[in-house]
Design a protein around this motif. Structure first.
Motif, PDB file in Angstrom:
ATOM      1  N   LYS A 113       0.855  -1.197   0.000  1.00 41.11           N
ATOM      2  CA  LYS A 113       0.000   0.000   0.000  1.00 41.11           C
ATOM      3  C   LYS A 113       0.881   1.233   0.000  1.00 41.11           C
ATOM      4  N   LYS A 114       0.461   2.230  -0.754  1.00 39.56           N
ATOM      5  CA  LYS A 114       1.208   3.491  -0.803  1.00 39.56           C
ATOM      6  C   LYS A 114       0.631   4.454   0.216  1.00 39.56           C
ATOM      7  N   GLU A 115       1.515   5.059   1.007  1.00 41.77           N
ATOM      8  CA  GLU A 115       1.126   6.088   1.968  1.00 41.77           C
ATOM      9  C   GLU A 115       2.100   7.233   1.822  1.00 41.77           C
ATOM     10  N   GLY A 116       1.678   8.288   1.141  1.00 43.96           N
ATOM     11  CA  GLY A 116       2.574   9.407   0.856  1.00 43.96           C
ATOM     12  C   GLY A 116       3.680   8.953  -0.079  1.00 43.96           C
ATOM     13  N   ASP A 117       4.937   9.191   0.331  1.00 43.36           N
ATOM     14  CA  ASP A 117       6.091   8.765  -0.471  1.00 43.36           C
ATOM     15  C   ASP A 117       6.541   7.346  -0.149  1.00 43.36           C
ATOM     16  N   GLU A 118       5.882   6.704   0.808  1.00 45.79           N
ATOM     17  CA  GLU A 118       6.325   5.384   1.254  1.00 45.79           C
ATOM     18  C   GLU A 118       5.405   4.281   0.762  1.00 45.79           C
ATOM     19  N   LEU A 119       5.982   3.103   0.656  1.00 46.26           N
ATOM     20  CA  LEU A 119       5.228   1.891   0.370  1.00 46.26           C
ATOM     21  C   LEU A 119       5.277   1.029   1.623  1.00 46.26           C
ATOM     22  N   ASN A 120       4.124   0.638   2.125  1.00 40.20           N
ATOM     23  CA  ASN A 120       4.070  -0.295   3.241  1.00 40.20           C
ATOM     24  C   ASN A 120       3.933  -1.690   2.651  1.00 40.20           C
ATOM     25  N   ILE A 121       4.977  -2.485   2.810  1.00 40.28           N
ATOM     26  CA  ILE A 121       5.013  -3.828   2.250  1.00 40.28           C
ATOM     27  C   ILE A 121       4.787  -4.817   3.385  1.00 40.28           C
ATOM     28  N   THR A 122       3.638  -5.467   3.371  1.00 40.41           N
ATOM     29  CA  THR A 122       3.328  -6.482   4.363  1.00 40.41           C
ATOM     30  C   THR A 122       3.569  -7.841   3.728  1.00 40.41           C
ATOM     31  N   GLY A 123       4.173  -8.729   4.497  1.00 40.95           N
ATOM     32  CA  GLY A 123       4.431 -10.056   3.959  1.00 40.95           C
ATOM     33  C   GLY A 123       4.698 -11.049   5.059  1.00 40.95           C
ATOM     34  N   ASP A 124       4.838 -12.293   4.644  1.00 42.92           N
ATOM     35  CA  ASP A 124       5.134 -13.374   5.575  1.00 42.92           C
ATOM     36  C   ASP A 124       6.637 -13.596   5.620  1.00 42.92           C
ATOM     37  N   LEU A 125       7.208 -13.408   6.811  1.00 39.69           N
ATOM     38  CA  LEU A 125       8.616 -13.696   7.042  1.00 39.69           C
ATOM     39  C   LEU A 125       8.704 -15.060   7.717  1.00 39.69           C
ATOM     40  N   THR A 126       9.452 -15.957   7.101  1.00 38.98           N
ATOM     41  CA  THR A 126       9.716 -17.256   7.708  1.00 38.98           C
ATOM     42  C   THR A 126      11.170 -17.253   8.154  1.00 38.98           C
TER      43      THR A 126
END
Length: 191
Positions: A113-126
């Motif tokens: 998701k884009k929020e202003g100049d940033e991208l919030n990258i959600t993911g699964d970390l194993t």
């Protein structure tokens, strides 16, 4: 008849151009233009820094539609390096990363998701045999043509993980419960 054929051709060209906005990139591991670093407080007195020297991955970047973006990275955990051989051996052991049993960590994005100049990258970390959601805050550093005829895009990302979330139960004290992730990657567009 010619007008409608021309209209169909132009419409198809516009649709093709619009969908070509998303591009797939391979992380530039060969040229050493990518880093997965971390830091954790040491007894609350200073920061201990480290890196993973062996990893590979890909990402999809669509500047106009961040929901189409994807990240997929695999890290060889035994490549951990804190510039201290004995400490590295300890961190690779069963009390921490248990690299003999879990030689790889992975991150696979589930949403961007884009929020202003940033991208919030959600993911699964194993990591260490445990999979948990993690969110990274990323920024586009730059993109464009390179001197070798390719196209590149570079990002910097930051995030935090809790040691206990990933079954790392060694108590390092109250100031050392979380690890800061500091990631910088440059990708080469795949054709």
């Amino acid at each position: 008849m010619k007008k409608s054929l021309l209209g169909i051709t132009l419409g198809a060209l516009l649709l093709t151009t619009g969908s070509a906005v998303a591009a797939d990139y391979k992380i530039d591991k060969e040229g050493q233009h990518a880093f997965i670093n971390f830091r954790i407080q040491h007894l609350g007195y200073s920061w201990l820094y480290g890196t993973f020297k062996d990893f590979d991955g890909t990402f999809t970047f669509d500047e106009k539609d961040p929901s189409a973006d994807k990240v997929d990275v695999t890290i060889n955990t035994a490549s951990l390096d804190t510039n201290h051989a004995e400490r590295d051996k300890h961190l690779r052991g069963a009390e921490f990363l248990n690299t003999g049993k879990y030689p790889q960590a992975t991150f696979k994005s589930t949403a961007v998701k884009k929020e202003g100049d940033e991208l919030n990258i959600t993911g699964d970390l194993t990591l260490n045999g445990v999979t948990k959601p993690v969110t990274l805050e990323a920024k586009l550093i730059g993109q464009g043509n390179d001197p070798w005829g390719g196209v590149r895009a570079g990002f910097e990302a930051e995030g935090k993980i809790s040691l206990k979330d990933f079954n790392i139960t060694k108590d390092l004290g109250p100031a050392s419960q979380e690890v800061d992730l500091i990631i910088s990657v440059e990708g080469v567009q795949q054709k």
